[in-house]
Write an enzyme that holds these catalytic residues in place. Structure first.
Site, short mmCIF file in Angstrom:
data_model
loop_
_atom_site.label_atom_id
_atom_site.label_comp_id
_atom_site.label_asym_id
_atom_site.label_seq_id
_atom_site.Cartn_x
_atom_site.Cartn_y
_atom_site.Cartn_z
N ARG A 18 -17.16 26.73 35.52
CA ARG A 18 -15.70 26.87 35.39
C ARG A 18 -15.25 26.25 34.06
NH1 ARG A 18 -13.34 22.20 39.55
NH2 ARG A 18 -13.48 20.54 37.99
N TYR A 147 -15.52 6.99 30.93
CA TYR A 147 -15.54 8.34 30.33
C TYR A 147 -15.61 8.23 28.81
CZ TYR A 147 -13.92 13.08 29.22
OH TYR A 147 -13.80 14.36 28.73
N SER A 148 -14.77 7.38 28.23
CA SER A 148 -14.72 7.24 26.77
C SER A 148 -16.05 6.73 26.23
CB SER A 148 -13.60 6.28 26.37
OG SER A 148 -12.37 6.75 26.86
N ILE A 180 -7.28 20.01 27.02
CA ILE A 180 -7.52 21.44 27.20
C ILE A 180 -7.16 21.79 28.65
CG2 ILE A 180 -9.23 23.29 27.05
CD1 ILE A 180 -8.69 21.76 24.35
N1 LIG Z 1 -10.27 19.55 29.68
C1 LIG Z 1 -10.13 18.69 28.68
O1 LIG Z 1 -9.00 18.34 28.28
C2 LIG Z 1 -11.32 18.09 28.01
C3 LIG Z 1 -11.10 17.25 26.89
C4 LIG Z 1 -12.19 16.70 26.24
C5 LIG Z 1 -13.46 16.97 26.68
N2 LIG Z 1 -13.66 17.76 27.76
C6 LIG Z 1 -15.04 17.99 28.19
O2 LIG Z 1 -15.30 19.37 28.29
C7 LIG Z 1 -16.33 19.58 29.25
C8 LIG Z 1 -15.87 20.63 30.24
O3 LIG Z 1 -14.74 20.13 30.91
P1 LIG Z 1 -13.66 21.02 31.68
O4 LIG Z 1 -12.34 20.61 31.20
O5 LIG Z 1 -14.07 22.45 31.63
O6 LIG Z 1 -13.83 20.41 33.13
P2 LIG Z 1 -14.26 21.04 34.52
O7 LIG Z 1 -14.20 19.92 35.48
O8 LIG Z 1 -13.46 22.26 34.78
O9 LIG Z 1 -15.77 21.49 34.28
C9 LIG Z 1 -16.85 20.59 34.27
C10 LIG Z 1 -18.05 21.30 34.86
O10 LIG Z 1 -19.17 20.39 34.82
C11 LIG Z 1 -19.86 20.53 36.04
N3 LIG Z 1 -20.67 19.37 36.38
C12 LIG Z 1 -20.24 18.15 36.80
N4 LIG Z 1 -21.28 17.37 37.11
C13 LIG Z 1 -22.40 18.10 36.89
C14 LIG Z 1 -23.79 17.85 37.03
N5 LIG Z 1 -24.24 16.68 37.50
N6 LIG Z 1 -24.66 18.82 36.70
C15 LIG Z 1 -24.21 20.03 36.24
N7 LIG Z 1 -22.92 20.33 36.09
C16 LIG Z 1 -22.01 19.37 36.41
C17 LIG Z 1 -18.75 20.75 37.07
O11 LIG Z 1 -19.27 21.27 38.30
C18 LIG Z 1 -17.83 21.69 36.32
O12 LIG Z 1 -18.16 23.05 36.53
C19 LIG Z 1 -16.60 18.22 29.89
O13 LIG Z 1 -17.73 17.62 29.30
C20 LIG Z 1 -15.35 17.44 29.55
O14 LIG Z 1 -15.59 16.06 29.53
C21 LIG Z 1 -12.62 18.32 28.44
#
Ligand SMILES: NC(=O)c1ccc[n+]([C@@H]2O[C@H](COP(=O)([O-])OP(=O)(O)OC[C@H]3O[C@@H](n4cnc5c(N)ncnc54)[C@H](O)[C@@H]3O)[C@@H](O)[C@H]2O)c1
Length: 235
Positions: A18, A147-148, A180
């Site tokens: 996702r 997280y950071s 995002i």
């Molecule tokens: N959304 C934001 O604002 C934002 C900002 C900075 C960084 N990010 C980073 O972007 C990446 C994607 O985030 P997102 O916003 O799509 O979040 P999200 O929660 O929608 O997606 C994260 C995905 O990682 C998967 N996941 C979690 N633990 C796992 C594991 N042990 N093994 C395999 N998969 C696992 C989840 O099942 C999920 O599908 C992440 O690394 C997040 O930290 C997101």
């Protein structure tokens, strides 16, 4: 979007069920890559091979990458995207939640990279992109210490890989998104008025930068962290 150097290559996106990961998998597939996507529950994305993957468990990583190698071939583009955010102030941060975020966001990336890099070295080519975060530069808001720290580690890991593998023809970079519009940031409050561009970013805006970094157009870029944050952090 037209990008050279992605068509026909084998790509693996972690956390691709996702959000941003799903969009990256779809984007690379639309550009002609042969894409696999791994997540805790087998992702179902049209045109993408879905595999079950827990990045924190070495056996699961081995199984998932073996399946991808069997079905598609050696991974040439690796996107380290799987991540978790448990937003809580430092006072409330339990060792369990500290370990969980470090395990998924940082150690998980290490385990996947460790599994893939020998094949890239043998092939004399490859590309790694880590999905970091602006929080890894700034320390995040007021409730994201683990997280950071994990994202700072992840972005540094991408740089270390860049240094150690450049001579093998492998590039390694990171993106540092912020705010995002995905499920991850639901419930952390509304930060739109702190973003100079005045809105949240879209998964596509991150996926496009990841695809660029994977492409031949980024052939002289390695060890870089690219902000994708609408000006939220300007450094
Ligand atoms: N959304 C934001 O604002 C934002 C900002 C900075 C960084 N990010 C980073 O972007 C990446 C994607 O985030 P997102 O916003 O799509 O979040 P999200 O929660 O929608 O997606 C994260 C995905 O990682 C998967 N996941 C979690 N633990 C796992 C594991 N042990 N093994 C395999 N998969 C696992 C989840 O099942 C999920 O599908 C992440 O690394 C997040 O930290 C997101």
């Amino acid at each position: 979007m037209q990008l050279e150097g992605i068509e026909g290559r084998v790509a693996f996106v972690t956390g691709g069920a996702r959000g941003i990961g799903r969009c990256i998998a779809e984007t690379l597939a639309a550009l002609g890559a042969r894409v696999a996507s791994g997540d805790l529950v087998r992702p179902e994305v049209a045109g993408v091979l879905g595999v079950e993957l827990d990045v924190t468990a070495e056996q699961s990583v081995d199984r998932a990458f073996a399946e991808v190698e069997r079905e598609l071939g050696v991974v040439e583009l690796l996107v380290l995207n799987a991540g978790v955010l448990i937003a809580e102030p430092f006072d409330a941060l339990t060792p369990e939640n500290w370990h969980r975020q470090l395990a998924v966001n940082l150690t998980g990336a290490f385990l996947c990279a460790r599994r893939v890099l020998p094949g890239m070295r043998r092939a004399g080519a490859g590309c790694v992109v880590a999905v970091g975060s602006s929080a890894g530069k700034t320390g995040g808001g007021t409730a994201a210490a683990a997280y950071s720290a994990s994202k700072a580690g992840l972005m540094t890991l991408a740089k270390s890989i860049a240094k150690e593998y450049a001579s093998a023809g492998i590039r390694s970079n990171a993106v540092a998104p912020a705010l995002i519009d995905t499920d991850m940031i639901k419930g952390i409050g509304d930060f739109r008025d702190r973003i100079p561009l005045g809105r949240y970013g879209t998964p596509q805006e991150v996926a496009d930068v990841v695809a660029f970094l994977c492409s031949n157009h980024a052939s002289f870029i390695t060890g870089e962290v690219v902000d994708v944050n609408g000006g939220f952090v300007i450094d």
